[in-house]
Design an enzyme around this catalytic site. Structure first.
Site, PDB file in Angstrom:
ATOM      1  N   GLU A  32      10.381   2.114   9.988  1.00 44.49           N
ATOM      2  CA  GLU A  32      11.179   3.398   9.314  1.00 44.49           C
ATOM      3  C   GLU A  32      10.309   4.428   9.445  1.00 44.49           C
ATOM      4  OE1 GLU A  32      12.798   6.039   8.703  1.00 44.49           O
ATOM      5  OE2 GLU A  32      13.302   5.467   6.567  1.00 44.49           O
ATOM      6  N   LYS A  52       0.732  -1.344  -0.202  1.00 42.96           N
ATOM      7  CA  LYS A  52      -0.485   0.302  -0.451  1.00 42.96           C
ATOM      8  C   LYS A  52       0.420   0.861   0.119  1.00 42.96           C
ATOM      9  CE  LYS A  52      -1.828   2.136   3.382  1.00 42.96           C
ATOM     10  NZ  LYS A  52      -1.795   3.776   2.897  1.00 42.96           N
ATOM     11  N   CYS A 106      13.350  11.500   5.601  1.00 44.21           N
ATOM     12  CA  CYS A 106      13.206  11.321   7.237  1.00 44.21           C
ATOM     13  C   CYS A 106      15.018  10.984   8.072  1.00 44.21           C
ATOM     14  CB  CYS A 106      12.975   9.735   7.072  1.00 44.21           C
ATOM     15  SG  CYS A 106      14.030   8.569   5.704  1.00 44.21           S
ATOM     16  N   GLU A 151      10.127  16.469  14.726  1.00 42.09           N
ATOM     17  CA  GLU A 151      10.277  15.957  13.417  1.00 42.09           C
ATOM     18  C   GLU A 151       9.489  17.413  12.385  1.00 42.09           C
ATOM     19  OE1 GLU A 151       9.131  12.570  11.040  1.00 42.09           O
ATOM     20  OE2 GLU A 151      10.975  13.210  10.188  1.00 42.09           O
TER      21      GLU A 151
HETATM   22  O1  TXE Z   1       2.532   9.835   7.882  1.00 40.77           O
HETATM   23  P1  TXE Z   1       1.819   8.685   8.456  1.00 40.77           P
HETATM   24  P2  TXE Z   1       1.628  10.905   7.211  1.00 40.77           P
HETATM   25  C1  TXE Z   1       6.567  11.758   9.323  1.00 40.77           C
HETATM   26  C2  TXE Z   1       6.516  13.592   9.008  1.00 40.77           C
HETATM   27  C3  TXE Z   1       4.821  13.157   9.003  1.00 40.77           C
HETATM   28  C4  TXE Z   1       4.082  12.758   9.987  1.00 40.77           C
HETATM   29  C5  TXE Z   1       2.939  12.533   9.524  1.00 40.77           C
HETATM   30  O2  TXE Z   1       7.002  13.510   9.828  1.00 40.77           O
HETATM   31  O3  TXE Z   1       4.212  15.175   9.126  1.00 40.77           O
HETATM   32  O4  TXE Z   1       4.932  11.458   9.855  1.00 40.77           O
HETATM   33  O5  TXE Z   1       2.535  11.672   8.103  1.00 40.77           O
HETATM   34  C6  TXE Z   1       0.090   4.745   6.272  1.00 40.77           C
HETATM   35  N1  TXE Z   1      -2.274   1.320   9.740  1.00 40.77           N
HETATM   36  N2  TXE Z   1       6.754  10.982   8.127  1.00 40.77           N
HETATM   37  O6  TXE Z   1       0.526  11.787   8.188  1.00 40.77           O
HETATM   38  O7  TXE Z   1       0.406   8.644   8.913  1.00 40.77           O
HETATM   39  C7  TXE Z   1      -0.391   5.730   5.735  1.00 40.77           C
HETATM   40  O8  TXE Z   1      -1.955   5.408   4.662  1.00 40.77           O
HETATM   41  C8  TXE Z   1      -1.580   1.376   8.699  1.00 40.77           C
HETATM   42  C9  TXE Z   1       8.304  10.499   8.110  1.00 40.77           C
HETATM   43  O9  TXE Z   1       1.841  10.881   5.948  1.00 40.77           O
HETATM   44  O10 TXE Z   1       3.039   7.313   9.103  1.00 40.77           O
HETATM   45  C10 TXE Z   1       0.665   5.896   4.526  1.00 40.77           C
HETATM   46  O11 TXE Z   1       0.368   4.936   3.753  1.00 40.77           O
HETATM   47  N3  TXE Z   1      -0.875   2.081   8.011  1.00 40.77           N
HETATM   48  C11 TXE Z   1       8.411   9.586   7.256  1.00 40.77           C
HETATM   49  C12 TXE Z   1       1.879   5.536   5.652  1.00 40.77           C
HETATM   50  O12 TXE Z   1       0.852   4.437   6.347  1.00 40.77           O
HETATM   51  C13 TXE Z   1      -1.684   3.289   8.471  1.00 40.77           C
HETATM   52  C14 TXE Z   1       7.712   9.004   5.834  1.00 40.77           C
HETATM   53  C15 TXE Z   1       2.326   6.445   6.185  1.00 40.77           C
HETATM   54  O13 TXE Z   1       1.235   7.304   7.015  1.00 40.77           O
HETATM   55  C16 TXE Z   1      -2.460   3.740   9.204  1.00 40.77           C
HETATM   56  C17 TXE Z   1       6.493  10.358   5.901  1.00 40.77           C
HETATM   57  C18 TXE Z   1      -2.362   2.720   9.994  1.00 40.77           C
HETATM   58  N4  TXE Z   1      -2.880   2.869  11.057  1.00 40.77           N
HETATM   59  C19 TXE Z   1       5.771  11.048   7.382  1.00 40.77           C
HETATM   60  N5  TXE Z   1      -2.085   4.926   9.681  1.00 40.77           N
HETATM   61  C20 TXE Z   1       9.410   8.791   6.562  1.00 40.77           C
HETATM   62  N6  TXE Z   1       9.761   8.120   8.524  1.00 40.77           N
HETATM   63  O14 TXE Z   1      10.497   8.859   5.910  1.00 40.77           O
HETATM   64  C21 TXE Z   1      -1.952   5.436   8.506  1.00 40.77           C
HETATM   65  N7  TXE Z   1      -1.328   4.816   7.759  1.00 40.77           N
END
Ligand code: TXE
Length: 484
Positions: A247, A172, A281, A377
Site C-alpha cells: 500500500e 515492525k 496516503c 507525493e
Molecule cells: O517511508 P518508508 P518514509 C511516502 C511519503 C513519504 C515517503 C517516505 O511520500 O514522504 O513515503 O516516507 C520501513 N525494507 N509515504 O521514509 O521509507 C520503515 O522503517 C523494509 C506514504 O517514512 O517507505 C518504515 O517502517 N522496510 C505512506 C516503513 O518502511 C523498510 C506512508 C515506511 O518507510 C525499508 C509513509 C526496507 N528497505 C510514507 N526501508 C503511505 N502509503 O501511507 C524502510 N522501511
C-alpha cells in the site's frame, strides 16, 4: 520506559542494535529512547514465528483465534485513553484523530473475528460426480511493516486479518513511531496470544526491515509506506515468490463539479487535503474545480484555510498538529520552493515560529499538470488547484499521474458522479464524502499506488492461500490404459 522493548517468542527482550531517541514533534523534546533490534534479533523473531506456525495448533484453531481477537479488541477499547495519548505524543496528530484511530482499530479486530468465524469452505458438486472443497489456509510467517502516519491503525489493518486467518507475525512499526505498538503488544499478550505468534521488532528499514523481507522463512510481506521502498521490497520478494501486498503513496484528485454547493465543497476540500496534516496516503492533494466556480471556490478556500486551528495536538480543539519530523518538514518546504520555481502561485505554507515542526496549510494555484508539485507525493498540508472545462478533461487530469490510490467527486448529480467514478483509475472513490475507511470495504491502489487490497473480505484473502480438494468417496477403475 524499560529497555526490554522487543517482543520475541513470547518474551520481552532488550534490543542490541542502535539506540534511537523518540521525539515528540509538537515540541521537539525526547519522549524516550528505543533499543532497536539487530539483524540477528530480527531473524530470531522470524524463527519464533516459523516455529509457532509449523509446530503449534494456532493455524488450525479458529475458535481460539476468534476468542483472542475479541479479547484484544476489548482490551484496546478499555485502554483507549492511554494509547491515544501515546499516539498523539509520538505522531503529533490531533488527539481527536488518535481517538478515532483507536476506535477504528477496535472495529477492525471485531470485524475480522466475526468474518473468520462465519467463513466455511466452498463446496462444489462436480458434473462427474466428485465433490470439491475450496479451503482458505493461512500463508505462514508474515512480515508486517508500517509507516509513521497511522502507526496503530495501519498496523491493525494487517495484524487483525493476518491473525484471524491463522498466520504468525513479525511486526515492525516505523522507527519514528514505535510507542503505541509497544503498548499494544502488552495488551496482545494479556489477551492470550500464544508465544511466537506475534513478534515485535523495532528499528529502521536497513537493519530490521530488510531482514524481515529477505529471510527465507518469511512467506508473505505486507508493507505500507513510500513507493521507492515498496519497489525495493517487491523486487526482493519476487526472487523467492514471497507473497506481497503493497500500500504505497498517492496523489489523489478531488473533482468539484459545477453544480456543487461551494461552502460545503470548501469544507471537504480542506478536510481531504489537510486532515492529519496531509500526511495521509489518500489525501486529496490535487483539487480539480470546474472553471465556472473556480474563482469563487479559491476565494472561499483561502479565507477559510486561515481559520484552521493549528496547535498543540493534545488539545481537543486542535484541528492540525505538527509535521512528524524536522526532516519531513524540510522535505515539504523544499516542495514549496520547487512549486514556486515552477511558476505556481503559493498561498500559506510558512513554517510557524514556535517549538516543534509546525507549518501553515498551503495552496498552489496557476498549476500545470506536468509540474513536480502535481506529479509527486508531498505528504504534507499542501494542495494544488487546477480548473477543468468538462467532465472529459476532469477525468484526464484525475488520471494523469503514476498513482491511483483514491479520488473524490463532489456533485449534486449522482448519475454524473457515478459515470466519472467509473472512469477514474483509483482503488477508492468517495462521492460527496472523503477519507473514511470502511472496514467492510477494500482499500488499496491502482498503478504505482500498490498491489493488493486491505480491509473487507479482500483484506482477509490477502493473508490466505487457497486450496482445492477434489474427491470421490470410492476408488473406481480408471480404464485409461489398455492394461493386461
Ligand atoms: O517511508 P518508508 P518514509 C511516502 C511519503 C513519504 C515517503 C517516505 O511520500 O514522504 O513515503 O516516507 C520501513 N525494507 N509515504 O521514509 O521509507 C520503515 O522503517 C523494509 C506514504 O517514512 O517507505 C518504515 O517502517 N522496510 C505512506 C516503513 O518502511 C523498510 C506512508 C515506511 O518507510 C525499508 C509513509 C526496507 N528497505 C510514507 N526501508 C503511505 N502509503 O501511507 C524502510 N522501511
Amino acid at each position: 520506559m524499560v529497555n526490554e522493548q522487543l517482543f520475541i517468542n513470547g518474551v520481552w527482550v532488550e534490543g542490541k542494535g542502535q539506540i534511537r531517541e523518540i521525539i515528540n514533534p509538537a515540541d521537539g523534546n525526547i519522549l524516550t529512547e528505543i533499543y532497536e533490534a539487530t539483524e540477528n534479533q530480527t531473524k530470531q523473531a522470524v524463527e519464533a514465528a516459523r516455529y509457532a506456525f509449523d509446530k503449534t495448533d494456532w493455524s488450525f484453531n479458529k475458535d481460539m483465534r476468534v476468542k483472542v481477537l475479541l479479547q484484544i479488541a476489548n482490551l484496546l477499547e478499555s485502554n483507549a485513553d492511554e494509547i491515544s495519548e501515546i499516539e498523539t505524543n509520538n505522531t503529533g496528530k490531533p488527539i481527536r484523530e488518535s481517538e478515532m484511530d483507536i476506535q477504528d482499530s477496535v472495529a477492525c479486530l471485531r470485524y475480522y473475528a466475526e468474518l473468520v468465524k462465519s467463513e466455511s469452505p466452498l463446496q462444489i458438486e462436480m458434473n462427474d460426480g466428485s465433490l470439491s472443497h475450496v479451503i482458505s489456509e493461512p500463508i505462514g510467517v508474515c512480515s508486517l511493516i508500517v509507516p509513521w502516519n497511522f502507526p496503530l491503525l495501519l498496523g491493525m489493518w494487517k495484524i487483525a486479518p493476518a491473525l484471524a486467518a491463522g498466520n504468525t507475525i513479525v511486526f515492525k512499526p516505523s522507527e519514528l513511531t514505535p510507542l503505541s505498538l509497544i503498548l499494544f503488544t502488552e495488551l496482545l499478550t494479556d489477551a492470550g496470544v500464544p508465544e511466537g505468534v506475534f513478534n515485535l521488532v523495532l528499528g529502521d528499514g536497513v537493519t530490521a526491515g530488510s531482514a524481515m523481507t529477505t529471510d527465507s522463512d518469511v512467506d508473505k510481506v505486507s508493507f505500507t509506506g513510500g513507493v521507492e521502498t515498496g519497489r525495493k521490497i517487491n523486487e526482493i520478494c519476487a526472487k523467492t515468490f514471497k507473497r506481497v501486498s503493497l500500500e504505497l503513496g498517492g496523489k489523489s484528485p478531488m473533482v468539484v463539479l459545477d453544480d456543487a454547493d461551494v461552502d460545503k465543497a470548501v469544507e471537504w476540500i480542506l478536510f481531504g487535503g489537510f486532515f492529519n496534516q496531509g500526511e495521509v496516503c489518500v489525501a486529496s492533494s490535487r483539487i480539480l474545480i470546474h472553471e465556472s466556480i473556480y474563482n469563487t471556490v479559491i476565494n472561499e478556500l483561502c479565507k477559510k484555510m486561515k481559520s484552521i486551528n493549528i496547535g498543540s495536538p493534545v488539545e481537543k480543539t486542535t484541528e492540525m498538529g505538527p509535521i512528524i519530523s524536522e526532516e519531513h518538514l524540510n522535505k515539504i518546504l523544499n516542495y514549496l520552493t520547487i512549486g514556486v520555481n515552477e511558476g505556481a502561485c503559493l498561498t500559506g505554507g510558512k513554517r510557524i515560529n514556535r517549538d516543534g515542526y509546525y507549518i501553515e496549510p498551503a495552496i498552489f494555484t496557476n498549476v500545470k499538470q506536468h509540474m513536480q508539485i502535481v506529479q509527486e507525493e508531498i505528504f504534507g498540508p499542501v494542495i494544488t488547484i487546477q480548473s477543468f472545462k468538462n467532465d472529459e478533461e476532469a477525468i484526464q487530469l484525475a488520471n494523469g499521474t503514476k498513482f491511483g490510490l483514491a479520488a473524490g467527486i463532489i456533485s449534486k448529480n449522482v448519475a454524473r458522479a457515478n459515470d466519472i467514478a467509473s472512469r477514474i483509475k483509483a482503488g477508492t472513490i468517495w462521492i460527496n464524502n472523503y477519507h473514511i475507511p470502511y472496514v467492510e470495504a477494500p482499500w488499496g491502489g491502482y498503478k504505482q499506488s500498490g498491489i493488493g487490497r486491505e480491509l473487507g473480505p479482500h483484506g482477509l484473502a490477502a493473508f490466505t492461500e487457497v486450496k482445492h480438494v477434489n474427491r470421490y468417496n470410492t476408488l473406481e477403475s480408471l480404464d485409461w490404459y489398455k492394461l493386461d
